[in-house]
Design an enzyme around this catalytic site. Structure first.
Site, mmCIF file in Angstrom:
data_model
loop_
_atom_site.group_PDB
_atom_site.id
_atom_site.type_symbol
_atom_site.label_atom_id
_atom_site.label_comp_id
_atom_site.label_asym_id
_atom_site.label_seq_id
_atom_site.Cartn_x
_atom_site.Cartn_y
_atom_site.Cartn_z
ATOM 1 C CB THR A 53 -0.838 0.164 1.193
ATOM 2 O OG1 THR A 53 -0.290 -0.371 2.260
ATOM 3 C CG2 THR A 53 -2.042 -1.071 1.002
ATOM 4 C CB VAL B 135 0.045 5.729 3.187
ATOM 5 C CG1 VAL B 135 0.462 6.660 4.284
ATOM 6 C CG2 VAL B 135 -0.745 6.792 2.259
ATOM 7 C CB CYS B 136 1.868 0.822 4.577
ATOM 8 S SG CYS B 136 0.592 0.975 5.107
ATOM 9 C CB THR B 137 5.518 1.773 0.463
ATOM 10 O OG1 THR B 137 4.638 0.557 0.210
ATOM 11 C CG2 THR B 137 6.860 1.787 -0.234
ATOM 12 C CG LEU C 259 6.594 -0.130 6.966
ATOM 13 C CD1 LEU C 259 6.343 -1.430 6.274
ATOM 14 C CD2 LEU C 259 7.181 -0.550 8.178
#
Length: 212
Positions: A43, A45-47, A50
């Site tokens: 996804t 935003v998560c990329t 992290l």
């Protein structure tokens, strides 16, 4: 499922992850911990989150904080996703990402909010002290990425106030003046805080950062 509140013991768990099976307490050892959840692998935003977390690893290490992420996908998926994160964020994700396909950890930490989404976790953040107590909880909607500068700022405040009888004012940053604890009289404060105490109001006393 019990609600977790500040000061509660962080629930322990053993789960598969991108680096193999881990136990939360064993992984943290005598360190502080930051546990943050992600709605799903691959996804956007998560990329970015992290990747940013990996870029901040040195700052977390300085503060004796271990990172641990969570997503409701499996470990094999996490490993493939990490390749993308490293590529597009020009970094190297070394901390574990918990595989939570059965939602066991998500339920334990109340990370799924049905009115936001029935199956995906919200962006939860838990900061855990070495004594295993929860010191901070933040919950973001899935559409809003986290601010890692703010997470470092909060950790600086938590670690300072754990060791000194002070609190940190609005927008405080490491090294700036702090607030003397209301439990201490101004007379006693002048003895304790040798760098000086400024009385703005009887209930609002400022002193230089005692740790700087």
């Amino acid at each position: 499922m019990a609600t977790i509140r500040l000061g509660d013991k962080a629930p322990n768990f053993t789960a598969d992850s991108s680096i193999g099976e881990i136990n939360l307490y064993d992984y943290l050892g005598d360190s502080w911990g930051i546990l943050f959840s992600h709605p799903a692998d691959f996804t956007p935003v998560c990329t970015t989150e992290l990747g940013t977390a990996a870029q901040f690893k040195g700052e977390f290490d300085k503060r004796n904080v271990k990172m641990i992420a969570l997503s409701v996908d499996g470990a094999a998926s996490h490993k493939e996703w990490i390749k993308d994160i490293n590529e597009v964020q020009h970094t190297n994700v070394e901390f574990p990402i918990i595989a939570d396909e059965d939602r066991k950890v998500s339920d334990l930490y109340d990370m799924i909010h049905p009115k936001a989404d029935n199956t995906l976790t919200v962006r939860s953040v838990f900061i855990i002290a070495p004594d295993r107590t929860v010191k901070l909880m933040l919950t973001y909607p899935a559409s809003t990425g986290r601010n890692f500068y703010e997470l470092l700022r909060v950790i600086d405040s938590l670690q300072l106030t754990a060791n000194h009888k002070v609190a940190t004012p609005a927008n405080w940053k490491n090294g700036e003046d702090v607030v003397v604890s209301p439990a201490i009289s101004t007379e006693d404060a002048k003895t304790i805080f040798t760098k000086g105490v400024k009385e703005v109001k009887p209930y609002l006393r400022m002193t230089p950062d005692p740790a700087s």
